[in-house]
Every structure is written in structure tokens, then in C-alpha cells.
Design an enzyme around this catalytic site. Structure first.
Site, PDB file in Angstrom:
ATOM      1  N   ASN A 222       0.843  -1.211   0.000  1.00 36.62           N
ATOM      2  CA  ASN A 222       0.000   0.000   0.000  1.00 36.62           C
ATOM      3  C   ASN A 222       0.872   1.252   0.000  1.00 36.62           C
ATOM      4  OD1 ASN A 222      -3.067  -0.353   0.144  1.00 36.62           O
ATOM      5  ND2 ASN A 222      -2.321  -1.974   1.494  1.00 36.62           N
TER       6      ASN A 222
ATOM      7  N   MET B 137       0.043  -2.752  12.048  1.00 38.31           N
ATOM      8  CA  MET B 137      -0.658  -3.827  12.765  1.00 38.31           C
ATOM      9  C   MET B 137      -0.758  -3.598  14.274  1.00 38.31           C
ATOM     10  SD  MET B 137      -1.690  -5.460  10.331  1.00 38.31           S
ATOM     11  CE  MET B 137      -1.402  -6.039   8.674  1.00 38.31           C
TER      12      MET B 137
ATOM     13  N   HIS C 289      -8.373  -1.081   5.748  1.00 40.50           N
ATOM     14  CA  HIS C 289      -8.694  -2.353   6.393  1.00 40.50           C
ATOM     15  C   HIS C 289      -9.093  -3.355   5.306  1.00 40.50           C
ATOM     16  CE1 HIS C 289      -9.790  -4.773   9.850  1.00 40.50           C
ATOM     17  NE2 HIS C 289     -10.796  -5.199   9.134  1.00 40.50           N
TER      18      HIS C 289
HETATM   19  C1  GAR Z   1      -3.153  -4.789   3.826  1.00 42.40           C
HETATM   20  O1  GAR Z   1      -3.978  -5.805   3.320  1.00 42.40           O
HETATM   21  C2  GAR Z   1      -3.920  -3.893   4.783  1.00 42.40           C
HETATM   22  O2  GAR Z   1      -5.251  -3.706   4.413  1.00 42.40           O
HETATM   23  C3  GAR Z   1      -3.827  -4.687   6.065  1.00 42.40           C
HETATM   24  O3  GAR Z   1      -2.524  -5.194   6.074  1.00 42.40           O
HETATM   25  C4  GAR Z   1      -2.076  -5.402   4.730  1.00 42.40           C
HETATM   26  C5  GAR Z   1      -0.743  -4.712   4.576  1.00 42.40           C
HETATM   27  O4  GAR Z   1      -0.170  -4.974   3.328  1.00 42.40           O
HETATM   28  N1  GAR Z   1      -4.110  -3.867   7.208  1.00 42.40           N
HETATM   29  C6  GAR Z   1      -4.683  -4.331   8.310  1.00 42.40           C
HETATM   30  O5  GAR Z   1      -4.983  -5.500   8.459  1.00 42.40           O
HETATM   31  C7  GAR Z   1      -4.909  -3.298   9.403  1.00 42.40           C
HETATM   32  N2  GAR Z   1      -5.779  -3.803  10.411  1.00 42.40           N
HETATM   33  P1  GAR Z   1       0.963  -4.034   2.752  1.00 42.40           P
HETATM   34  O6  GAR Z   1       2.051  -3.940   3.835  1.00 42.40           O
HETATM   35  O7  GAR Z   1       1.453  -4.754   1.549  1.00 42.40           O
HETATM   36  O8  GAR Z   1       0.377  -2.706   2.440  1.00 42.40           O
END
Ligand code: GAR
Length: 191
Positions: free
Chosen positions: A16, A92, A111
Site C-alpha cells: 500500500n 498492525m 482495512h
Molecule cells: C493490507 O492488506 C492492509 O489492508 C492490512 O494489512 C495489509 C498490509 O499490506 N491492514 C490491516 O490489516 C490493518 N488492520 P501491505 O504492507 O502490503 O500494504
């Protein structure tokens, strides 16, 4: 238009984060990424930031005796980089009211589910919302839905959702930076 400085908080791979960096580089999000902070020293997100010449700072949770000390350290870094908008991009950890109060109405989270969500749903998706003091309870800015297909595994579904995350998170940040979001109770109107 506001002169926003983004502080992006991550815990892991940072896909992200990458989509936000690309949107800033394209000129889609007219803001500066002032700092990327990770709560783990080996978070790949830090490497992605460094590659782009963005300040990348580990603030390691277990280095602090209490959550409040960890959050104070986060706030100190954000303030040192004059951050005006905090973006939780795969961060997280739950942030306490101490942290949330310091940036009321100026924290966005992505989320990987449609909130509120229930087990056994036939559609999944993702949600971008303002962070308030509750758990995933802040006003929703954007959502995207994807089908849950017969034969999906956790991985295939997560990949389908992630594709949408990379679309709606930068788009939501753009709306915020362009001052086009108005919160009215639990609703967010887009101007
Ligand atoms: C993503 O899927 C985001 O939506 C989730 O963690 C992942 C991070 O991926 N976030 C949560 O679960 C927050 N509660 P990334 O590090 O590749 O962006």
C-alpha cells in the site's frame, strides 16, 4: 488545497505504501511524504522508502516498556517531520486515545474487509476510514467490494482485495489532501 505532509506507518511489506508513493510521484496526490515509520526493523516498507529517498525510521515496539511510551516515540517522530496527516498502511498495532487525540480527524486507515463484516459473507473487499478511538469504527471514506469465488483460498481472495486497496487508498488520500471530505457524525460526504 492543503499543504499536507504525510507520515506513513507500516508493519510489513508495504505494498500500500508503494501505491501511495506512485500516486505522489505521478502528481495524483499533491502532498509530500515526510516520513515512513515501521514498528519492525526488518519491515520491507522501510526499504521501499529508502529506495525513494524518503526518511525511513524504525520505532520498535518492544524497545519500550509500555504502549504509551511507544506511542509517544511515534508522535515525536511524526512531529519532528511536521506530519499533518497520518496514514496507516498495513500498520498492525491498535493506537490508544493518547495517539488518536494528537491527530484527531487526521488519521486514515485501510482495512482488508468491508466493515462491518461477518463470517461466511459472499462479497469481500476493503475499507478506508478515519481512525477514531474505537476498533475499526471511524467514519468510512471509501469501500470497494470483490466477489468471493468458489474455490478461493485466503491467498487468492486477499490478492483480489489488495488490488482494490491499491486503488481506493491513494484515491482517499487524494480527496483528503484536496480538502474534499466532510465528516458529518458517522458519515463522510465527498465534495
Ligand atoms: C493490507 O492488506 C492492509 O489492508 C492490512 O494489512 C495489509 C498490509 O499490506 N491492514 C490491516 O490489516 C490493518 N488492520 P501491505 O504492507 O502490503 O500494504
Amino acid at each position: 488545497m492543503r499543504e499536507e505532509k504525510l507520515g506513513i506507518l507500516c508493519s510489513g511489506r508495504g505494498s500500500n505504501l508503494a501505491s501511495i508513493i506512485e500516486a505522489v510521484e505521478r502528481g495524483d496526490i499533491p502532498a509530500e511524504i515526510a516520513v515512513v515509520i515501521a514498528d519492525k526493523a526488518d519491515a520491507y516498507a522501510l526499504e521501499r522508502a529508502r529506495e525513494k529517498g524518503i526518511p525511513a525510521v524504525p520505532v520498535i515496539y518492544r524497545d519500550y516498556a509500555e504502549r504509551a511510551d511507544f506511542e509517544r516515540a511515534l508522535l515525536k517522530e511524526l512531529q519532528a517531520h511536521r506530519v499533518t496527516l497520518v496514514v496507516l498502511a498495513g500498520f498492525m498495532r491498535i493506537l490508544s486515545p493518547i495517539f488518536v487525540h494528537a491527530y484527531t480527524g487526521r488519521i486514515l486507515n485501510i482495512h482488508p474487509a468491508l466493515l462491518p463484516s461477518f463470517p461466511g459473507v459472499k462479497v469481500s473487499g476493503c475499507t478506508v476510514h478515519f481512525v477514531d478511538e474505537g476498533m475499526d469504527s471511524g467514519p468510512i471514506i471509501m469501500q470497494a467490494a470483490v466477489p468471493v469465488l468458489e474455490g478461493d483460498t485466503e491467498e487468492t481472495l486477499a490478492a483480489r482485495v489488495l488490488e482494490q486497496e491499491h486503488r481506493i487508498f491513494p484515491a482517499s488520500i487524494k480527496l483528503y489532501v484536496e480538502d474534499r471530505l466532510r465528516t458529518d457524525g458517522r458519515k463522510v460526504h465527498i465534495l
